[in-house]
Design an enzyme around this catalytic site. Structure first.
Site, PDB file in Angstrom:
ATOM      1  N   GLY A  88      -5.455  17.740  11.152  1.00 45.30           N
ATOM      2  CA  GLY A  88      -5.987  16.374  11.264  1.00 45.30           C
ATOM      3  C   GLY A  88      -5.207  15.474  12.211  1.00 45.30           C
ATOM      4  N   ASN A 135       0.819   2.694  15.876  1.00 42.93           N
ATOM      5  CA  ASN A 135       2.122   3.086  15.312  1.00 42.93           C
ATOM      6  C   ASN A 135       3.145   1.965  15.434  1.00 42.93           C
ATOM      7  OD1 ASN A 135       0.636   5.455  15.503  1.00 42.93           O
ATOM      8  ND2 ASN A 135       2.475   6.667  15.646  1.00 42.93           N
ATOM      9  N   ALA A 190       0.859  -1.185   0.000  1.00 45.52           N
ATOM     10  CA  ALA A 190       0.000   0.000   0.000  1.00 45.52           C
ATOM     11  C   ALA A 190       0.892   1.230   0.000  1.00 45.52           C
ATOM     12  CB  ALA A 190      -0.881   0.022   1.261  1.00 45.52           C
ATOM     13  N   LYS A 202      -8.217   2.907   3.445  1.00 45.79           N
ATOM     14  CA  LYS A 202      -8.206   1.727   4.323  1.00 45.79           C
ATOM     15  C   LYS A 202      -9.633   1.291   4.648  1.00 45.79           C
ATOM     16  CE  LYS A 202      -3.788   0.980   4.674  1.00 45.79           C
ATOM     17  NZ  LYS A 202      -3.121  -0.282   4.351  1.00 45.79           N
ATOM     18  N   TYR A 204      -5.704   8.685   2.930  1.00 43.44           N
ATOM     19  CA  TYR A 204      -5.128   7.394   3.321  1.00 43.44           C
ATOM     20  C   TYR A 204      -6.119   6.584   4.164  1.00 43.44           C
ATOM     21  CZ  TYR A 204      -2.266   4.162   6.066  1.00 43.44           C
ATOM     22  OH  TYR A 204      -1.779   3.044   6.695  1.00 43.44           O
ATOM     23  N   SER A 252      -5.562   0.204   9.486  1.00 46.47           N
ATOM     24  CA  SER A 252      -4.840   1.258  10.201  1.00 46.47           C
ATOM     25  C   SER A 252      -5.749   1.943  11.206  1.00 46.47           C
ATOM     26  CB  SER A 252      -4.357   2.282   9.170  1.00 46.47           C
ATOM     27  OG  SER A 252      -3.952   3.463   9.806  1.00 46.47           O
TER      28      SER A 252
HETATM   29  N1  LIG Z   1       4.109   1.408   9.656  1.00 50.34           N
HETATM   30  C1  LIG Z   1       3.040   1.730  10.376  1.00 50.34           C
HETATM   31  O1  LIG Z   1       3.145   2.317  11.467  1.00 50.34           O
HETATM   32  C2  LIG Z   1       1.668   1.381   9.877  1.00 50.34           C
HETATM   33  C3  LIG Z   1       0.556   1.731  10.665  1.00 50.34           C
HETATM   34  C4  LIG Z   1      -0.719   1.378  10.203  1.00 50.34           C
HETATM   35  C5  LIG Z   1      -0.882   0.691   9.008  1.00 50.34           C
HETATM   36  N2  LIG Z   1       0.216   0.406   8.247  1.00 50.34           N
HETATM   37  C6  LIG Z   1       0.015  -0.322   6.989  1.00 50.34           C
HETATM   38  O2  LIG Z   1       0.861  -1.458   7.008  1.00 50.34           O
HETATM   39  C7  LIG Z   1       1.317  -1.774   5.686  1.00 50.34           C
HETATM   40  C8  LIG Z   1       2.831  -1.847   5.689  1.00 50.34           C
HETATM   41  O3  LIG Z   1       3.360  -0.586   6.147  1.00 50.34           O
HETATM   42  P1  LIG Z   1       4.926  -0.321   6.125  1.00 50.34           P
HETATM   43  O4  LIG Z   1       5.214   0.742   7.114  1.00 50.34           O
HETATM   44  O5  LIG Z   1       5.639  -1.613   6.188  1.00 50.34           O
HETATM   45  O6  LIG Z   1       5.073   0.310   4.670  1.00 50.34           O
HETATM   46  P2  LIG Z   1       6.255   0.133   3.611  1.00 50.34           P
HETATM   47  O7  LIG Z   1       6.109   1.285   2.674  1.00 50.34           O
HETATM   48  O8  LIG Z   1       7.558  -0.055   4.308  1.00 50.34           O
HETATM   49  O9  LIG Z   1       5.857  -1.225   2.882  1.00 50.34           O
HETATM   50  C9  LIG Z   1       4.925  -1.300   1.843  1.00 50.34           C
HETATM   51  C10 LIG Z   1       5.467  -2.259   0.808  1.00 50.34           C
HETATM   52  O10 LIG Z   1       4.511  -2.369  -0.259  1.00 50.34           O
HETATM   53  C11 LIG Z   1       5.190  -2.279  -1.503  1.00 50.34           C
HETATM   54  N3  LIG Z   1       4.255  -1.745  -2.495  1.00 50.34           N
HETATM   55  C12 LIG Z   1       3.700  -0.505  -2.539  1.00 50.34           C
HETATM   56  N4  LIG Z   1       2.909  -0.381  -3.619  1.00 50.34           N
HETATM   57  C13 LIG Z   1       2.935  -1.576  -4.262  1.00 50.34           C
HETATM   58  C14 LIG Z   1       2.330  -2.071  -5.444  1.00 50.34           C
HETATM   59  N5  LIG Z   1       1.526  -1.294  -6.205  1.00 50.34           N
HETATM   60  N6  LIG Z   1       2.578  -3.333  -5.816  1.00 50.34           N
HETATM   61  C15 LIG Z   1       3.399  -4.134  -5.078  1.00 50.34           C
HETATM   62  N7  LIG Z   1       4.018  -3.716  -3.960  1.00 50.34           N
HETATM   63  C16 LIG Z   1       3.792  -2.454  -3.559  1.00 50.34           C
HETATM   64  C17 LIG Z   1       6.367  -1.356  -1.228  1.00 50.34           C
HETATM   65  O11 LIG Z   1       7.421  -1.468  -2.172  1.00 50.34           O
HETATM   66  C18 LIG Z   1       6.758  -1.793   0.175  1.00 50.34           C
HETATM   67  O12 LIG Z   1       7.689  -2.855   0.134  1.00 50.34           O
HETATM   68  C19 LIG Z   1       0.734  -0.704   4.777  1.00 50.34           C
HETATM   69  O13 LIG Z   1      -0.447  -1.205   4.206  1.00 50.34           O
HETATM   70  C20 LIG Z   1       0.416   0.446   5.746  1.00 50.34           C
HETATM   71  O14 LIG Z   1      -0.642   1.237   5.265  1.00 50.34           O
HETATM   72  C21 LIG Z   1       1.478   0.721   8.661  1.00 50.34           C
END
Ligand SMILES: NC(=O)c1ccc[n+]([C@@H]2O[C@H](COP(=O)([O-])OP(=O)(O)OC[C@H]3O[C@@H](n4cnc5c(N)ncnc54)[C@H](O)[C@@H]3O)[C@@H](O)[C@H]2O)c1
Length: 325
Positions: free
Chosen positions: A282, A168, A73, A143, A139, A115
């Site tokens: 926000g 987080n 994402a 979700k 965003y 999220s």
């Molecule tokens: N990190 C946080 O605190 C947090 C909190 C709430 C939700 N999230 C959700 O958790 C998930 C992972 O977050 P993260 O921090 O590891 O993010 P990140 O950006 O490190 O990882 C996302 C991965 O998805 C891949 N990606 C993006 N678009 C793509 C596509 N079109 N096709 C294939 N791969 C694709 C990216 O290359 C990356 O490896 C996400 O969905 C994010 O919204 C994260």
């Protein structure tokens, strides 16, 4: 075999390590837009884009996929308001593509990253899963739509899903093998450590006049390895043939930005230069997850303290610096 979309990213790569430790065979599907090939250490990397049906079908044809864990994402709140088309395309259309291909290949189990952003400004703290979904940014709206897609596929096609609503994510693999590397980095702990290590001059603190003891906003931090563990538990839950639905992954505890900085200062042994900035639009005062459902249904509760999160992130960041030197 488990398909892990976004497995080259931060939370995805830590989950892949946990899967490998549990001897769960998996394949990483990632376009490396924000992820890193060096972070794919446990499963094979299939380079593909969830926005491309052909890429997804090729991957499902090549590997005997039975379950999916979906991290892929775009997830920068500020950027989502400037580039809504890209966010709806990747997060909503990409997820719809994935669900379509899962249906074609009769794969009926998916754990995915939702999220805390689905809730918007909270009416009660800690936030229960039953709280109204009123996201205040693009965003968060993507979700909510992803969750809605899952619920409709469940009703129509019997898809079993777990929508894990993280608060987080923080910290890094305790062995220092992988960690958080985002560009730009918008998360607090890596930015605190970048400032502590002299990689950036100043830590910006957005809002110092909130109605909290030290004036900075309060958030719920979860160690990324605790999050990874919850994905394994959710997969096992779905294997019973049941649908889990939405579940918060948080700690029931909040720390202010000031408390996180103080804790990091104690660990590194010196003060961290900081600058007070305007509140961001926000940004709620407090975001804390009610985690009783995760405890009751999954038997999950976070194991790591804030200090352990900062310490593990520090070990990873200093290792990375040594590597670059
Ligand atoms: N990190 C946080 O605190 C947090 C909190 C709430 C939700 N999230 C959700 O958790 C998930 C992972 O977050 P993260 O921090 O590891 O993010 P990140 O950006 O490190 O990882 C996302 C991965 O998805 C891949 N990606 C993006 N678009 C793509 C596509 N079109 N096709 C294939 N791969 C694709 C990216 O290359 C990356 O490896 C996400 O969905 C994010 O919204 C994260």
């Amino acid at each position: 075999m488990i398909l892990v979309t976004g497995g080259a990213g931060y939370v995805g790569s830590h989950t892949c390590k946990a899967l490998a430790q549990a001897r769960e065979e998996h394949i990483v599907f990632d376009n490396l837009s924000t992820g890193h090939d060096w972070a794919v250490k446990w499963g094979t990397l299939f380079r593909g884009d969830i926005c491309n049906l052909h890429d997804l079908r090729t991957c499902f044809q090549r590997y005997p996929i039975q379950e999916v864990v979906h991290f892929a994402a775009l997830s920068l709140v500020g950027e989502s308001g400037i580039k809504p088309a890209e966010y709806y395309e990747t997060n909503v259309i990409g997820t719809l593509n994935l669900l379509r291909v899962m249906k074609e290949f009769e794969v009926r189990s998916i754990v995915f990253s939702s999220s805390a952003a689905v809730y918007g400004e909270p009416e009660e703290i800690p936030i229960p899963e039953s709280h109204p979904l009123r996201p205040v940014n693009v965003y968060g709206r993507t979700k909510v739509m992803m969750e809605q897609l899952m619920a409709d596929f469940q009703l129509a096609y019997g898809l079993n899903f777990a929508a894990l609503r993280y608060f987080n994510a923080a910290g890094a693999d305790p062995d220092g093998e992988i960690g958080e590397v985002h560009e730009p980095e918008t998360h607090l702990i890596p930015n605190v450590l970048r400032t502590a290590l002299g990689i950036q001059e100043m830590l910006d603190i957005y809002g110092t006049d909130y109605p909290t003891p030290d004036g900075s906003p309060i958030r719920d931090y979860i160690h990324v390895t605790d999050l990874a563990e919850a994905h394994l538990l959710a997969l096992n839950y779905l294997r019973r043939g049941a649908c889990l639905g939405a579940i918060n992954l948080g700690s029931n505890i909040g720390y202010s930005v000031g408390e996180v900085v103080n804790s990091a200062e104690r660990l590194v042994g010196h003060t961290i230069p900081k600058a007070a900035r305007q509140r961001r639009a926000g940004d709620p005062v407090r975001l804390i997850a009610g985690n009783s459902r995760a405890k009751e249904v999954l038997g999950w509760s976070p194991q790591s303290s804030l200090e352990e999160m900062i310490q593990s992130a520090l070990v990873f960041s200093t290792g990375k610096m040594r590597h670059l030197a």
